[in-house]
Scaffold this active site. Structure first.
Site, mmCIF file in Angstrom:
data_model
loop_
_atom_site.group_PDB
_atom_site.id
_atom_site.type_symbol
_atom_site.label_atom_id
_atom_site.label_comp_id
_atom_site.label_asym_id
_atom_site.label_seq_id
_atom_site.Cartn_x
_atom_site.Cartn_y
_atom_site.Cartn_z
ATOM 1 N N CYS A 4 -0.007 -5.911 29.445
ATOM 2 C CA CYS A 4 -0.700 -4.690 29.836
ATOM 3 C C CYS A 4 -2.061 -4.657 29.137
ATOM 4 O O CYS A 4 -2.279 -5.345 28.150
ATOM 5 C CB CYS A 4 0.088 -3.452 29.422
ATOM 6 S SG CYS A 4 1.547 -3.148 30.430
ATOM 7 N N GLY B 184 -2.906 -7.025 33.897
ATOM 8 C CA GLY B 184 -1.928 -6.326 34.715
ATOM 9 C C GLY B 184 -2.528 -5.891 36.027
ATOM 10 O O GLY B 184 -3.582 -5.249 36.042
ATOM 11 N N ASN C 200 1.031 -1.434 25.205
ATOM 12 C CA ASN C 200 1.173 -2.839 25.576
ATOM 13 C C ASN C 200 2.161 -3.483 24.618
ATOM 14 O O ASN C 200 1.968 -3.444 23.406
ATOM 15 C CB ASN C 200 -0.186 -3.557 25.468
ATOM 16 C CG ASN C 200 -0.065 -5.047 25.688
ATOM 17 O OD1 ASN C 200 0.777 -5.505 26.444
ATOM 18 N ND2 ASN C 200 -0.916 -5.814 25.015
ATOM 19 N N GLY C 201 3.226 -4.060 25.167
ATOM 20 C CA GLY C 201 4.225 -4.708 24.335
ATOM 21 C C GLY C 201 5.626 -4.429 24.819
ATOM 22 O O GLY C 201 5.848 -4.078 25.987
ATOM 23 N N TYR D 218 -2.948 -18.401 27.355
ATOM 24 C CA TYR D 218 -2.995 -17.989 28.752
ATOM 25 C C TYR D 218 -3.532 -16.591 29.005
ATOM 26 O O TYR D 218 -4.391 -16.388 29.854
ATOM 27 C CB TYR D 218 -1.589 -18.110 29.356
ATOM 28 C CG TYR D 218 -1.471 -17.591 30.775
ATOM 29 C CD1 TYR D 218 -2.040 -18.304 31.836
ATOM 30 C CD2 TYR D 218 -0.825 -16.406 31.055
ATOM 31 C CE1 TYR D 218 -1.953 -17.833 33.145
ATOM 32 C CE2 TYR D 218 -0.723 -15.928 32.356
ATOM 33 C CZ TYR D 218 -1.288 -16.649 33.392
ATOM 34 O OH TYR D 218 -1.202 -16.186 34.676
ATOM 35 N N THR E 228 -7.164 -20.696 34.038
ATOM 36 C CA THR E 228 -7.027 -20.659 32.590
ATOM 37 C C THR E 228 -7.173 -22.023 31.932
ATOM 38 O O THR E 228 -7.636 -22.125 30.798
ATOM 39 C CB THR E 228 -5.663 -20.057 32.200
ATOM 40 O OG1 THR E 228 -5.355 -18.998 33.094
ATOM 41 C CG2 THR E 228 -5.669 -19.557 30.778
#
Length: 506
Positions: free
Chosen positions: A2, A28, A101-102, A257, A303
């Site tokens: 996120c 996201g 976020n997490g 990434y 990436t």
């Protein structure tokens, strides 16, 4: 992953938060939300979709105020309902909204405690709502009509004592300001910056430094693990360490990434770390395959480009762009179902036949998780006429589930689980496969900030830095996922995961 952002300014923040979320869109693409505060009133817009699709002019006009927070989200546990979109809000005490976020590893216990002891109701399956209610309860326990920064920090300290897992949080307290804090291990990133205007100082917090830069703020620093920063409506800034025994252990997958290459996380340039990954992997190839017959190095966009370019330089082999990406197709790691994901790879990438025909090709990717996309891309290279297809991963084999915010919920789904490199190569159809060594990956990242003693490398070695992830815990997650698959059907199985987790599907 996120993305989170919070801004306290001297003028309207709606456009600035929108712009920051577009910069963080890579973290996201499933849902987005903004909540602002104007003279004690809150204004909210959130829904499923990309930032550009969620917010129209009519929504932006309603998002009034000089203070606000925003969030971008990926698909969560078995649903893409807009009720899971953030920020979340509780009216007591003061009126608090939160974005996160997490992933919390003790979410089940916390949810029970919030109901039975805190007497609070949880309305969704998101652990972000649980975290919001824990913070709100601890703030309410202070029993004060008016609060200051020290009160907020006391509440954050209490949150750290109750909560386990990974969390980077931004919360807005109506009439007071914005607080941001990071878990005691610093697994997920959060940074803050400032900007001086004619009206006074403005402050911003965000998941990555690139958002700070893009909005013209001056980058100040990362939040330390366990630290909190409070941005007051009066233009003040306060910080305090709120954890008892913090130890920085950032997620190494951010560098592999998730993060944008132009971000700097915990003092480490993501771009430079990926260059070093490519350098070290090339040196490994020269050790184990000294008489290689590689004709061309081709990255799998986007990436892996940085690592692949450095690899071609070290190997003395030409670098070419062999795949053209359709930028109007979302990242495959957030596609909700396996069928849709397989279809999306062909829509997303197209091979340039001239770069493959008759050549021994080294394809480079940042990682291999389930292997389904890697297998398809190798097949595309063969169909384009490649004589041999070698495959290089800039990170080690992913063999263990992640419980800190990445959607790798069961070991059985990972192609690296219980397979050696030769077996993985056979499974994805490569003529030869080489992985980065874990020690080389860690050193490639750490070289940017030698003071970091430990990274979260659990997906590679199974060592979970929070110390509370047991075999029984992982078994419960696997059983829960299996139940969800039976309920929702196989076609949605890759979307049905822990809430606040992300699918890295390469």
């Amino acid at each position: 992953m996120c993305g989170i952002v919070g801004i306290v300014a001297k003028s309207a923040v709606n456009q600035a938060i929108y712009d920051a979320l577009t910069v963080l869109q890579h973290r996201g693409q499933d849902a987005a939300g903004i909540m602002t505060c104007d003279e004690g009133r809150l204004f909210l817009r959130k829904s499923n979709g990309l930032v550009r699709d969620v917010f129209h002019t009519r929504h932006m006009l309603r998002l009034k105020g000089n203070m606000g927070i925003g969030h971008v989200r990926y698909p969560t546990a078995g649903t893409s309902s807009s009720t899971e979109a953030q920020p979340f809000y509780v009216n007591s005490p003061y009126g608090i909204s939160l974005a996160h976020n997490g992933n919390l590893t003790n979410a089940d216990v916390l949810k029970e405690d919030v109901f039975r002891e805190d007497l609070r109701h949880i309305n969704t399956d998101s652990d972000s709502e649980i975290l919001l209610n824990v913070f709100a309860h601890e703030l309410q326990q202070l029993g004060k009509l008016r609060i200051g920064p020290d009160d907020v920090f006391d509440a954050v300290a209490a949150v750290h004592r109750r909560v386990r897992g990974a969390y980077a949080v931004v919360a807005m307290i109506t009439g007071y300001g914005i607080v941001a804090f990071r878990d005691p291990h610093g697994i997920r990133p959060v940074v803050f910056g400032r900007r001086e205007t004619a009206q006074g100082m403005e402050y911003m917090v965000a998941s990555e430094s690139v958002a700070i830069d893009a909005l013209g703020f001056e980058f100040v620093r990362d939040l330390e693990p366990g630290e909190a920063v409070f941005l007051g409506l009066d233009g003040s800034l306060h910080t305090r360490q709120c954890a008892e025994a913090p130890q920085l252990s950032p997620c190494i997958f951010e560098y592999v990434y998730f993060a944008r290459p132009d971000s700097i996380i915990d003092g480490i340039s993501v771009y430079k770390s990926r260059l070093r990954m490519g350098e070290r992997l090339a040196k490994k190839i020269l050790r184990v395959f000294p008489d290689h017959d590689i004709d061309v190095v081709i990255p799998i966009p986007d990436t892996s480009r940085t690592s692949a370019l450095q690899m071609s330089y070290e190997l003395g082999v030409v670098y070419r762009e062999g795949f053209i990406k359709n930028r109007y197709i979302g990242r495959t790691f957030i596609m909700p179902g396996q069928t849709q994901r397989k279809k999306s790879v062909r829509q997303k990438l197209n091979a340039i036949e001239l770069e493959f025909r008759g050549k021994n090709v080294l394809l480079v990717d940042d990682s291999i998780v389930r292997g389904t996309t890697s297998k398809q891309i190798i097949q595309m290279a063969r169909e384009a006429g490649a004589r041999k297809v070698y495959f290089a991963s800039a990170s080690p084999p992913v063999r263990h589930p992640n419980v800190y915010g990445i959607d790798m919920p069961t070991a059985a789904e990972l192609i690296g689980h219980n397979r050696d490199e030769a077996q993985i190569a056979e499974a994805i159809g490569a003529d030869w496969l080489v992985y980065q060594d874990l020690d080389d990956l860690v050193e490639a990242v750490r070289q940017g900030n030698p003071s970091i003693q430990r990274f979260d490398t659990a997906v590679f070695d199974g060592h979970y830095v929070t110390g509370d992830v047991t075999a029984e815990y992982l078994a419960r997650l696997e059983a829960r996922r299996a139940d969800a698959v039976r309920f929702h059907g196989d076609d949605d199985q890759d979307a049905i995961d822990l809430h606040n987790t992300n699918t890295a599907q390469h």
